[in-house]
Design a protein around this motif. Structure first.
Motif, mmCIF file in Angstrom:
data_model
loop_
_atom_site.group_PDB
_atom_site.id
_atom_site.type_symbol
_atom_site.label_atom_id
_atom_site.label_comp_id
_atom_site.label_asym_id
_atom_site.label_seq_id
_atom_site.Cartn_x
_atom_site.Cartn_y
_atom_site.Cartn_z
ATOM 1 N N GLY A 104 0.798 -1.217 0.000
ATOM 2 C CA GLY A 104 0.000 0.000 0.000
ATOM 3 C C GLY A 104 0.832 1.269 0.000
ATOM 4 O O GLY A 104 0.318 2.348 -0.219
ATOM 5 N N GLY A 121 3.553 1.603 -1.968
ATOM 6 C CA GLY A 121 4.186 1.764 -3.270
ATOM 7 C C GLY A 121 5.658 1.416 -3.237
ATOM 8 O O GLY A 121 6.321 1.364 -4.260
ATOM 9 N N LYS A 122 6.171 1.169 -2.035
ATOM 10 C CA LYS A 122 7.578 0.768 -1.942
ATOM 11 C C LYS A 122 7.702 -0.736 -2.174
ATOM 12 O O LYS A 122 6.806 -1.496 -1.808
ATOM 13 N N GLN A 123 8.810 -1.124 -2.746
ATOM 14 C CA GLN A 123 9.022 -2.534 -3.049
ATOM 15 C C GLN A 123 9.710 -3.236 -1.884
ATOM 16 O O GLN A 123 10.629 -2.700 -1.290
ATOM 17 N N ASP A 137 12.591 2.312 -8.158
ATOM 18 C CA ASP A 137 13.689 1.491 -7.640
ATOM 19 C C ASP A 137 14.716 1.145 -8.707
ATOM 20 O O ASP A 137 15.867 0.877 -8.404
ATOM 21 N N THR A 148 -2.546 2.269 -4.246
ATOM 22 C CA THR A 148 -1.420 1.370 -4.079
ATOM 23 C C THR A 148 -0.885 0.910 -5.418
ATOM 24 O O THR A 148 0.319 0.805 -5.624
ATOM 25 N N ALA A 186 1.242 3.525 -7.065
ATOM 26 C CA ALA A 186 2.529 3.620 -6.367
ATOM 27 C C ALA A 186 3.433 2.452 -6.748
ATOM 28 O O ALA A 186 4.627 2.628 -7.029
ATOM 29 N N ASN A 187 2.845 1.239 -6.778
ATOM 30 C CA ASN A 187 3.645 0.074 -7.157
ATOM 31 C C ASN A 187 4.173 0.202 -8.583
ATOM 32 O O ASN A 187 5.330 -0.107 -8.858
ATOM 33 N N THR A 243 7.111 2.627 -8.552
ATOM 34 C CA THR A 243 8.314 2.121 -7.898
ATOM 35 C C THR A 243 8.965 1.008 -8.725
ATOM 36 O O THR A 243 10.177 0.919 -8.831
ATOM 37 N N MET A 244 8.110 0.184 -9.337
ATOM 38 C CA MET A 244 8.662 -0.903 -10.143
ATOM 39 C C MET A 244 9.226 -0.407 -11.473
ATOM 40 O O MET A 244 9.989 -1.092 -12.128
ATOM 41 N N THR A 289 10.253 8.315 -2.407
ATOM 42 C CA THR A 289 9.916 7.596 -1.175
ATOM 43 C C THR A 289 9.788 8.542 0.011
ATOM 44 O O THR A 289 9.032 8.279 0.934
ATOM 45 N N LEU A 310 4.104 9.062 -3.341
ATOM 46 C CA LEU A 310 3.961 7.809 -4.080
ATOM 47 C C LEU A 310 2.512 7.358 -4.158
ATOM 48 O O LEU A 310 2.064 6.826 -5.168
ATOM 49 N N ALA A 311 1.785 7.576 -3.068
ATOM 50 C CA ALA A 311 0.408 7.080 -3.027
ATOM 51 C C ALA A 311 -0.528 7.980 -3.816
ATOM 52 O O ALA A 311 -1.658 7.609 -4.086
#
Lengths: 553, 472
Positions: free
Chosen positions: A541, A543-545, B92, B303, B306-307, B310-311, B329, B351-352
């Motif tokens: 939730g 967004g960080k891996q 990342d 989410t 954000a994913n 980040t990916m 971040t 990010l969110a």
């Protein structure tokens, strides 16, 4: 601040998350989770996700349908929400919960899923799941507990177990076990399914046995109804019988004492022990099933089972530091035996059958409770038949040899009844006696000859029915030491040891579910890859891996 | 005999050297054509349409004009030119070389993104399949066909990615893109807005202005993808998307212009008496299409978004031009949201809130067209201004869906809102009136329906009376 007390007593008029309706022999349990109706603050139950509160209502509905609705032969679980069936346990709730709450939550939801299967198998109340959209994680596990799974064939409705790829944990409600053990999904297919976050839909979901039937969404409601009505017609439940009402279980708190009509629980905080004092029958056993029906929820075995069930749930969730449950009873063993005889005589009656099945589930709940169980068979006790099962469920039992000086209570005896030889199997499929005497199965047949005998401490010792039989000189110290010693050990170690020892004998789907649940919860759930600061569950939730420790342990 | 697909499918991806991919597309192409015949523009297969066809991705190749029967349109596969040194700009994986193949762990995420984007392309063709019957001119008829063909090409672009990079699952998804249909109760399109009808040309122009503009922003974010083939596909698609928005912007502008002409001529606001669409109704359509398009950007706190960031699979609009660390971040972002039933400004993790950020860029862009339309009104000397409604107005998704807000941003009770909704959103009566204007298609070259003005310039600089469509 201490969390508010969790109360397991509810009824349909108070449900926040489910609607229960009945029509033509079919019950409809419609999930419509109230986002703001979470049990505790800090999370929203979005997308039909659930917390313990949602499952308490589900468990209540399942229980009520069995007792209050003998006419119902099929139960449909469905969703009120457009294109969402259920998205499983709420992740934010899990993130905010303590470890013990999470485990208790999972254990309860597992018991509820098993109750669904028990109703289908033993009460002829067959559960059918009608999936109109996304069924993810616990949402699909709920479906897996049902006898039939119907899935909307709209190109997007999917079933999934995304726990591993998304959260680095495992499905917590028997999902993996049921895939391969119940639905007999091929393991390679299951492997692919459980690593694909979005899950599977349509034809492949059906070909791989993940669902039973695909139905176009415009026909889903009608087809579901038709299938359920067909199933209901074939059910042998008595269509013209009347159910009995299950009012709220009465209980009162008096300091550290909790009182029910036939049960008192006293908490000894110093020794971290709770003393369960079960009361025997206060009136003679009624003559027949009709009389049982007339007594309804007040019928002693039912009233006691409900009290015991509620007390266990209360202590599990609200009294987590009370690590030892000490089991006592008081009453006339012959009276208990008479009730057992009634239950056996009227076993074909639907209500009597439900009461026996309920005792079976309640005793199983005791088996899987992560508390040390010590039974004390004292003068004046009534551990006969059904109540004797508590002694057999205990990790250890003490029976007084003789009487206490100055007391006029009769010496303790134990009585076997037919109920000890079949109706109350454990999760492993065996009776507690059979599990106890795995080394000498013929001993169980020997015990049958003693049915109805008042067995004294010497006989019980010889027959292996109790652990120790101290006399009145040693009793107090033996018992005190046993309880105090228990309070000194690591709770984690005790839980692990007890559950390893309790379930000897064969594996069943049920034992696998609980065993693997505790294994993964106490290991995977605790590992940094899931719950460390950079673990997947922790970061979900944000967004960080997640960053994984790549070592295979 | 095998068809030579390398000839049939113009491409710059060296299709002829990849037998496996060719075979896959050979299988898919007849299904696509079946779909086009049954779900594409109704009854048009024999028309000769003056269309632009992309035959390569360079400046000269993407705009070749000529008459084409639409089923013979050369739906090609074009990716914008490759930068061999391209690195991922954010998340990342920032600084690592862009992926030329799908990384295993991102396979399902990327597939889902591509399928969601791909699903909208045929959906809008389906939504618009009956518009040709009521076209206000040959010029407009040609434009809707051009858009339909290009949406078809965008579908090809996504299908190419699915076939080329996602194996069997990709092929299955490509088939599903033809099996779901807009508004089909059993197999609807994935996103709600793409299951609505496009019943009239005012709705069509509003849709191409507002909803295709959402497409622009989604494509622009995917053009930042670390998965290079997706990024390059989207960059080329953006060129075509610009034309679609031009059709919307100029279409509304021409309607406004015609309305203003009649208002001046007859000195009245009520141009309905003269067979045109009054400004108040235009404002209502605008309110509707803007608000439903805002929903397409998703939840304020997401989410998934954000994913994706980040990916490295989906960036921000014009990511490389933003002056920050491109990791986010530790960053925050200010968004409007709802607290205790009120609209409040809150600082939240950046990010969110990527959906909201993209929505901001979109809102800013939407405002530009309104300035043009209002200039037409002002130039006519009329006192009226078209306005974008507040972003909390009429929302179904996100925090604002919980409250009731007027177009100017006043929070009110559900009852108050319902009582006033007829002033803000098209009523059944408004829709019936606009539909009543949609007469049989105007097919005489150079002629236009009464409720819309001619364009300033023809397509490819053709004269006003150019025969854009020949019916044969």
């Amino acid at each position: 601040m201490a969390d508010a007390l969790i109360d397991f007593r509810t009824q349909p008029s108070r449900y926040k998350h489910w609607k229960l309706s009945t029509e033509k022999g079919v019950a409809y349990l419609t999930m419509d989770v109230n986002e703001d109706g979470g049990l505790r603050p800090g999370y929203k139950l979005k997308l039909n996700s659930y917390d313990l509160g949602v499952d308490i209502e589900l468990a209540d509905a399942i229980q009520r349908l069995r007792f209050e609705h003998p006419e119902i032969g099929a139960v449909v679980i469905r969703s009120q929400r457009d294109r969402i069936f259920c998205s499983g346990a709420n992740i934010n709730m899990l993130g905010l919960s303590s470890h013990d709450h999470k485990v208790n939550f999972c254990k309860f939801t597992n018991e509820t899923r098993l109750a669904i299967e028990d109703a289908t198998e033993h009460s002829d109340q067959t559960y059918i799941c009608s999936i109109n959209g996304i069924a993810a994680g616990g949402g699909y596990e709920l479906a897996l507990a049902c006898d039939q799974i119907l899935l909307a064939d709209d190109g997007s409705s999917a079933v999934s177990l995304p726990e591993l790829p998304l959260l680095a944990v495992l499905p917590g409600t028997g999902g993996l076990t049921r895939l391969v053990d119940k639905r007999l999904v091929r393991r390679d297919h299951a492997d692919f399914f459980c690593t694909t976050a979005e899950g599977l839909r349509g034809k492949r979901a059906q070909q791989w046995r993940l669902v039973d039937k695909l139905i176009p969404p415009s026909k889903l409601a009608d087809e579901t109804k038709k299938i359920a009505e067909d199933v209901a017609r074939k059910s042998k439940r008595p269509k013209d019988a009347k159910g009995i009402a299950l009012p709220d279980v009465e209980r009162t708190f008096d300091g550290d004492t909790l009182r029910y009509p036939h049960l008192t629980v006293e908490i000894d905080r110093e020794r971290r022990a709770a003393h369960f004092r079960l009361g025997g029958p206060t009136a003679p056993a009624p003559a027949d099933a009709a009389a049982v029906h007339a007594q309804g929820a007040a019928f002693w075995p039912l009233a006691l089972a409900r009290a015991l069930d509620d007390a266990m749930m209360h202590l599990r969730l609200n009294e987590t530091e009370i690590g030892t449950w000490v089991l006592h009873s008081q009453g006339d063993p012959a009276a208990v035996e008479a009730f057992d005889a009634l239950l056996a005589r009227e076993a074909s009656n639907w209500l009597v059958r439900e009461i026996v099945l309920y005792w079976k589930r309640t005793l199983k709940r005791l088996d899987v409770s992560s508390r040390s169980l010590i039974a004390l068979v004292e003068p004046g006790s009534c551990f006969a038949g059904t109540l004797l099962e508590l002694v057999l469920a205990a990790d250890r039992s003490y029976m007084l040899d003789g009487v206490f000086e100055g007391s006029n209570l009769p010496a303790a005896t134990i009585r076997l009844t037919g109920m000890n030889f079949g109706p109350y199997p454990m999760g492993n499929g065996l009776t507690r006696l059979a599990t106890r005497f795995l080394a000498e199965p013929e001993h169980v047949d020997v015990l049958k000859k003693d049915i109805g005998q008042a067995l004294d401490s010497g006989q019980c010792d010889d027959l292996g029915l109790v652990t120790f039989t101290p006399d009145d000189i040693d009793w107090e110290d033996e018992v005190r030491l046993a309880i105090e010693e228990r309070a000194g050990f690591s709770p984690d170690g005790l839980i692990g040891m007890e559950s390893n020892l309790r379930f000897a004998g064969p594996e069943t789907m049920e034992t696998k579910i609980f065993a693997r649940l505790s294994a993964w919860q106490n290991w995977i759930f605790q590992r940094p890859n899931a719950t460390g600061p950079e673990g997947a569950l922790k970061l979900y939730g944000t967004g960080k891996q997640a960053k994984y420790d790549r070592k295979r342990a | 005999m095998a068809i030579d697909y390398t000839q049939r499918i113009p491409n710059n991806v060296d299709l002829s050297s990849d037998r496996r991919l060719q075979r896959a597309l050979e299988n898919w192409q007849p299904r696509f054509l079946d779909w086009w015949r049954t779900m594409g523009p109704d009854g048009t297969s024999n028309f000769d349409v003056y269309l632009r066809t992309a035959i390569s991705a360079d400046a000269n190749g993407w705009a070749n004009f000529g008459y084409v029967k639409m089923p013979d349109y050369r739906w090609g596969i074009f990716l914008a030119g490759q930068d061999p040194n391209r690195v991922i700009a954010y998340g990342d994986n920032k600084g690592k070389p862009a992926w030329q193949e799908v990384p295993g762990e991102l396979r399902s995420t990327l597939r889902r993104l591509i399928v969601t984007q791909g699903d909208t392309e045929p959906a809008s063709v389906e939504q618009q399949r009956l518009l040709g019957k009521t076209a206000p001119s040959l010029y407009d008829l040609r434009n809707v066909f051009q858009i339909n063909c290009e949406e078809g090409r965008h579908l090809w672009a996504m299908v190419y990615l699915l076939h080329a990079y996602f194996g069997r699952d990709g092929r299955e998804e490509a088939e599903m893109l033809l099996e779901r249909h807009s508004g089909d109760p059993d197999k609807p399109r994935i996103l709600g807005a793409f299951n609505e009808k496009t019943p009239d040309w005012l709705s069509f122009f509003m849709f191409t202005y507002f909803t295709d503009r959402d497409g622009k922003y989604q494509l622009a974010s995917l053009a930042e993808s670390g998965f290079d083939p997706l990024a390059r596909s989207c960059r080329f698609m953006l060129i075509e998307e610009a034309h679609h928005m031009f059709v919307g912007e100029s279409g509304v502008q021409r309607i406004v212009q015609r309305t203003c002409e009649l208002m001046k001529e007859h000195k009245t606001d009520d141009v309905r008496a003269f067979g045109a669409i009054d400004l108040a109704t235009i404002q209502k359509y605008l309110n509707f299409h803007f608000s439903v398009s805002l929903d397409l950007f998703g939840q304020e706190a997401s989410t998934n978004a954000a994913n994706y960031y980040t990916m490295g699979v989906k960036g921000r609009y014009l990511e490389t031009r933003i002056g920050d660390d491109h990791v986010l971040t530790g960053s925050t972002f200010d968004i409007d949201t709802v607290e205790d039933g009120r609209i409040v400004r809150k600082t939240v993790p950046a990010l969110a809130s990527l959906n909201e950020r993209l929505r901001n860029d979109y809102v800013e862009d939407c405002a530009k067209g309104l300035r043009l339309w209002n200039k037409v009104i002002a130039d006519a000397g009329l006192d009226f201004e078209l306005k974008l409604p507040h972003r909390a107005f009429n929302r179904r998704i996100g925090a604002f869906s919980e409250i009731h807000v007027s177009p100017d941003g006043a929070v009110m009770s559900a009852e108050e809102w319902k009582a006033s909704a007829h002033k803000w959103l098209p009523t059944d009566e408004d829709r019936a009136y606009v539909t009543s204007l949609m007469g049989p298609a105007v097919i005489e070259p150079g002629k236009f329906a009464n409720w819309i003005a001619p364009p300033v310039r023809g397509i490819n600089n053709q004269p006003a009376n150019f025969e854009y469509v020949r019916f044969n």
